[in-house]
Scaffold this motif. Structure first.
Motif, short mmCIF file in Angstrom:
data_model
loop_
_atom_site.label_atom_id
_atom_site.label_comp_id
_atom_site.label_asym_id
_atom_site.label_seq_id
_atom_site.Cartn_x
_atom_site.Cartn_y
_atom_site.Cartn_z
N GLN A 5 -10.55 3.48 8.89
CA GLN A 5 -9.17 3.78 9.41
C GLN A 5 -8.97 5.19 9.91
O GLN A 5 -8.58 5.32 11.01
CB GLN A 5 -8.18 3.32 8.11
CG GLN A 5 -6.80 3.71 8.66
CD GLN A 5 -5.68 3.14 7.45
OE1 GLN A 5 -5.52 2.17 7.59
NE2 GLN A 5 -5.10 4.24 6.86
N GLY A 6 -9.63 6.00 9.21
CA GLY A 6 -9.83 7.48 9.33
C GLY A 6 -10.32 7.80 10.78
O GLY A 6 -9.94 8.75 11.34
N HIS A 16 0.78 -1.08 0.01
CA HIS A 16 0.03 0.13 -0.06
C HIS A 16 0.81 1.06 0.02
O HIS A 16 0.41 2.39 0.05
CB HIS A 16 -1.12 0.02 1.18
CG HIS A 16 -2.08 -1.08 1.17
ND1 HIS A 16 -1.83 -2.32 1.44
CD2 HIS A 16 -3.36 -0.89 1.05
CE1 HIS A 16 -3.01 -3.04 1.29
NE2 HIS A 16 -3.87 -2.08 0.96
N THR A 17 2.22 1.46 0.26
CA THR A 17 3.03 2.44 0.09
C THR A 17 4.28 2.34 -0.93
O THR A 17 4.83 3.45 -0.84
CB THR A 17 3.63 2.58 1.64
OG1 THR A 17 4.28 1.26 1.86
CG2 THR A 17 2.41 2.91 2.52
N ILE A 66 2.04 1.34 6.12
CA ILE A 66 1.04 0.52 5.55
C ILE A 66 -0.26 0.80 6.25
O ILE A 66 -0.48 1.07 7.26
CB ILE A 66 1.42 -0.90 5.29
CG1 ILE A 66 1.27 -1.72 6.63
CG2 ILE A 66 2.69 -1.17 4.57
CD1 ILE A 66 1.30 -3.05 6.51
N THR A 67 -1.52 0.50 5.40
CA THR A 67 -2.69 0.47 6.12
C THR A 67 -2.88 -0.63 7.07
O THR A 67 -2.26 -1.58 7.00
CB THR A 67 -3.89 0.64 4.85
OG1 THR A 67 -5.01 0.71 5.60
CG2 THR A 67 -3.96 -0.57 4.23
N GLY A 68 -4.00 -0.35 7.68
CA GLY A 68 -4.47 -1.73 8.67
C GLY A 68 -3.27 -1.88 9.71
O GLY A 68 -3.05 -0.94 10.67
N PRO A 69 -2.61 -3.03 9.75
CA PRO A 69 -1.87 -3.34 10.83
C PRO A 69 -0.57 -2.10 10.99
O PRO A 69 -0.21 -2.10 12.11
CB PRO A 69 -1.12 -4.49 10.73
CG PRO A 69 -1.42 -4.79 9.28
CD PRO A 69 -2.69 -4.09 8.76
N HIS A 83 -5.67 -5.88 4.64
CA HIS A 83 -5.23 -4.78 5.72
C HIS A 83 -6.67 -3.76 5.81
O HIS A 83 -6.36 -2.85 6.32
CB HIS A 83 -4.26 -3.94 5.27
CG HIS A 83 -2.64 -4.63 4.98
ND1 HIS A 83 -2.50 -5.77 5.78
CD2 HIS A 83 -1.85 -4.45 4.26
CE1 HIS A 83 -1.36 -6.17 5.41
NE2 HIS A 83 -0.94 -5.34 4.54
N GLU A 84 -7.86 -4.41 5.79
CA GLU A 84 -9.11 -3.60 5.88
C GLU A 84 -9.16 -3.35 7.23
O GLU A 84 -9.24 -4.10 8.01
CB GLU A 84 -10.00 -4.44 5.07
CG GLU A 84 -11.42 -3.62 5.09
CD GLU A 84 -12.36 -4.51 4.16
OE1 GLU A 84 -13.11 -3.88 3.55
OE2 GLU A 84 -12.56 -5.57 4.60
N LEU A 85 -9.75 -2.12 7.51
CA LEU A 85 -10.36 -1.81 8.59
C LEU A 85 -11.63 -1.23 8.36
O LEU A 85 -11.85 -0.53 7.03
CB LEU A 85 -9.45 -0.57 9.10
CG LEU A 85 -8.38 -1.06 10.02
CD1 LEU A 85 -7.31 0.14 10.47
CD2 LEU A 85 -8.73 -1.75 11.42
#
Length: 537
Positions: free
Chosen positions: A129-130, A38-39, A82-85, A124-126
Motif C-alpha cells: 500500500q505504501g 482498520h480505523t 480504511i486500508t485497501g479500497p 483490504h490487503e494490497l
C-alpha cells in the motif's frame, strides 16, 4: 479541566487516540472519512475531541472535500480512510491535490506489518500500500513504532509546508493502532516560512525598478500572498495576470487581468513585457497552453518566485529565481524597491488587456462568462467551486472574480470529474461565512451525486447549480471538430430536482438562463443546501 487536558494527563492512550490528540494540537477542526475496522481506534479518540467528523458517501469525495476545505482556508484538509479500497478510492483526489499544490493529509490503516507483501487474503490487503501511495503523495510513511508517532505527524505537516504543498499519507498498521503510547509534553515542531535571500531579492528589485513594461503573473502559489501582492503591483504599476488557481488576486483592482495566459491577447501582453515577475505559478500547459496550440511566446526576462527549488527547474527556466515563501518574497521585493517609480501605464495596459481578452472569446464563451457575472451580481462575495464543464472552461479563460480563493475547480492539472460537489461542501465547512456555489455539469455531478445527501446531513448552504446540457457536450464538440462521430457522450441524466428532494433538499429547474438571478436569490434565502437544474442547449 477539559476532556482534552484529562486525556493528555493520562499515562497513555492508544496510538489511534493519540493521533487525534496530535491533530487537535495542530489546529485541525474537521476530518473527512468513512469508518471501518482498520480505523475505528481513531474514532475512539474523535468522540472525546473537538474535531468535527464529516461522513461522505465515498472516499473519493472525502478527498475532494478535504481539497475544497484546504483551498478555501489555506489549511490542510484531513482524511481518515480504511486500508485497501479506502485509499485506492481516494487516489484520484490526491492526484488532483498534487497537481494543484493543495495540502492534504490522508491517514489510513493498514494490515499488520508482518503481513506486508504476503497476499494471503487478509481483509483490504494490497501487496504494498505504501508503494502505491508514494505514486501520488509527496510523502508516504508507515508508523512501525508507537513512540515514533509525534515525529511522524511532525514530518507530515513539515512536508506539506516546507516546499511545494501537496498530499501526504500516513499509514498505521492495525496492531500499532491499538498499542499504548504516552505523548510527550514538548511543543510542536513548526516549520517557519522560508525567507527570501537578500542577494536574490536585491537583484530582482534592481531589474524590476528599471523595467518600462513590467508584468506580474500570479498563480495558485500566490494566493496566500494576495495582500502583499497588491502593494507590490501598485509600486511597480504592473498589471497582474491571474492563472486559474490565482483567480481573484487583486479582485476589483484596476491592475487586475482576470484572463488566462492561454488567451492570445494575454500572450501578446506577455511578449511585450520587458520584465515578468512570476509568483507561485507552475507554467504548466493547462494554464499557459490550454488548447495545445504551442503559442506560448518568447519572454524577454523572467523572475520566478517559488517555494520549491526543484519546481523552478520545471517548465519555463527563469533568468532569475527567488526560492522562498511567496508572501515573504513579495514583501521583501516591495521593501527593496527604490522610492516612487515612474508611471508605467499599468492601469491602462490592464484595462486594454481585460477588454481584448474578453473580445477574443467567441459569442458562446462570452455568454458563459455572463453566467459567472450573473452569479456574482446575485450573490456578492460568493465562492464558485467548479467541475470540468463547459461554463467552467470558459471561466478559466476569463472570469472576473472579486476575491482570492473565490474561484477554483478541477479543470486544470489532473482534471478529475466529480470534484465540484464534494469540494464545495468542504469549502463551505471550512469557511461558513462565504456563500458557495457549486457549478457542475450533469455528467460531472453524477460522479458524486450522492454527496447531495452529505450536504443535507451537514446543513451546509451550498447552492448546486447544474449546467445540464444533456451529456458531455464539450467532448462531443471536440469529437465533431476532429471529424470523429460522437460516441459515448450522451449519458442519460436523472431528474436532478427529484433526486435533491429525495435527500430532503429544496430545488427547482430552469429552462435557459432567464430567471437565474431570481433563482439564486431564492436558493440563498432558503438558508440550506439548494439545487438549481439549469437546462441549457
Amino acid at each position: 479541566m477539559s476532556r482534552l487536558s484529562q486525556r493528555e494527563d493520562a499515562m497513555a492512550q492508544s496510538v489511534g487516540e493519540a493521533l487525534i490528540t496530535l491533530l487537535e494540537r495542530r489546529g485541525v477542526d474537521v476530518v473527512f472519512g468513512i469508518p471501518g475496522v482498520h480505523t475505528v481506534e481513531m474514532y475512539r479518540g474523535l468522540d472525546a475531541s473537538t474535531i468535527r467528523h464529516i461522513t461522505p458517501r465515498h472516499e473519493l469525495s472525502a478527498g475532494f472535500m478535504a481539497d475544497g476545505y484546504a483551498r478555501a482556508t489555506g489549511r490542510p484538509g484531513v482524511c481518515l480512510l480504511i486500508t485497501g479500497p479506502g485509499v485506492t478510492n481516494a487516489i484520484t483526489a490526491m492526484a488532483q491535490a498534487r497537481a494543484d499544490s493543495v495540502p492534504m493529509l490522508v491517514i489510513s490503516g493498514v494490515n499488520r506489518a508482518e503481513t506486508f507483501g504476503q497476499e494471503e487474503g487478509y481483509l483490504h490487503e494490497l501487496p504494498d500500500q505504501g508503494a502505491l501511495m508514494r505514486q501520488v503523495a509527496i510523502l508516504s510513511q508507515t508508523l512501525f513504532a508507537p513512540e515514533d508517532l509525534p515525529k511522524v505527524v511532525d514530518r507530515a505537516f513539515a512536508a506539506m509546508w516546507a516546499g511545494r504543498p501537496g498530499p501526504v499519507h500516513i499509514e498505521v498498521p492495525l496492531d500499532v493502532m491499538h498499542a499504548p503510547v504516552a505523548l510527550p509534553e514538548a511543543g510542536l515542531v513548526e516549520v517557519p516560512k522560508q525567507a527570501a535571500g537578500a542577494d536574490a531579492v536585491a537583484g530582482a528589485a534592481e531589474v524590476l525598478a528599471q523595467a518600462k513594461r513590467p508584468l506580474i503573473l500570479a498563480g495558485g502559489g500566490a494566493v496566500g500572498a494576495a495582500e502583499a501582492l497588491v502593494g507590490l503591483a501598485e509600486a511597480l504599476d504592473a498589471p497582474v495576470v491571474n492563472t486559474t488557481n490565482g483567480r481573484g488576486i487583486l479582485g476589483g483592482h484596476p491592475l487586475r487581468v482576470p484572463a488566462s495566459p492561454s488567451s492570445a491577447p494575454i500572450r501578446q501582453m506577455m511578449a511585450e513585457a520587458d520584465v515578468i515577475l512570476a509568483v507561485g505559478t507552475q507554467f504548466g500547459p493547462t494554464d499557459y497552453d490550454m488548447y495545445g496550440d504551442g503559442g506560448m511566446p518568447d519572454l524577454a526576462h523572467v523572475i520566478r518566485i517559488d517555494c520549491d527549488a526543484v519546481q523552478v527547474t520545471r517548465g519555463l527556466i527563469p533568468d532569475q529565481a527567488i526560492i522562498a515563501d511567496a508572501g515573504c518574497a513579495v514583501a521583501a521585493l516591495a521593501s527593496a524597491l527604490p522610492g516612487p517609480l515612474a508611471d508605467r501605464g499599468g492601469v491602462a495596459r490592464a484595462a486594454a488587456a481585460r477588454q481584448a481578452a474578453f473580445d477574443a472569446l467567441d459569442l458562446r464563451h462570452q455568454s458563459y462568462v455572463g453566467v459567472m457575472d450573473t452569479i456574482r451580481a446575485a450573490l456578492p462575495g460568493a465562492r464558485i467551486v467548479g467541475d470540468s464543464t463547459q461554463v467552467i472552461y470558459a471561466g478559466n479563460m476569463y472570469a472576473d472574480i472579486d476575491q482570492p480563493r473565490g474561484w477554483f475547480n478541477a479543470a486544470t492539472g489532473y482534471g478529475a470529474l466529480g470534484y465540484a460537489a464534494p469540494a464545495a461542501i468542504g469549502a463551505a465547512l471550512g469557511d461558513p461565512q462565504t456563500p458557495v456555489v457549486c457549478l457542475t455539469g450533469d455528467g460531472g455531478l453524477q460522479f458524486s451525486i450522492a454527496e447531495l445527501g452529505s450536504a443535507v446531513d451537514e446543513g451546509v448552504p451550498v447552492i448546486f447549480l447544474v449546467w445540464n446540457n444533456n451529456g458531455y457536450q464539450e467532448i462531443e464538440q471536440y469529437m465533431i471538430d476532429k471529424v470523429i462521430t460522437p460516441v459515448g457522450v450522451t449519458p442519460s441524466a436523472p431528474d436532478f430536482v427529484a433526486v435533491a428532494q429525495a435527500y430532503g433538499m429544496a430545488g427547482e429547474a430552469l429552462d435557459g438562463l432567464d430567471g437565474l438571478s431570481d433563482a439564486l436569490r431564492r436558493a440563498q434565502a432558503a438558508g440550506g443546501p439548494y439545487l438549481i437544474d439549469l437546462r441549457v442547449d
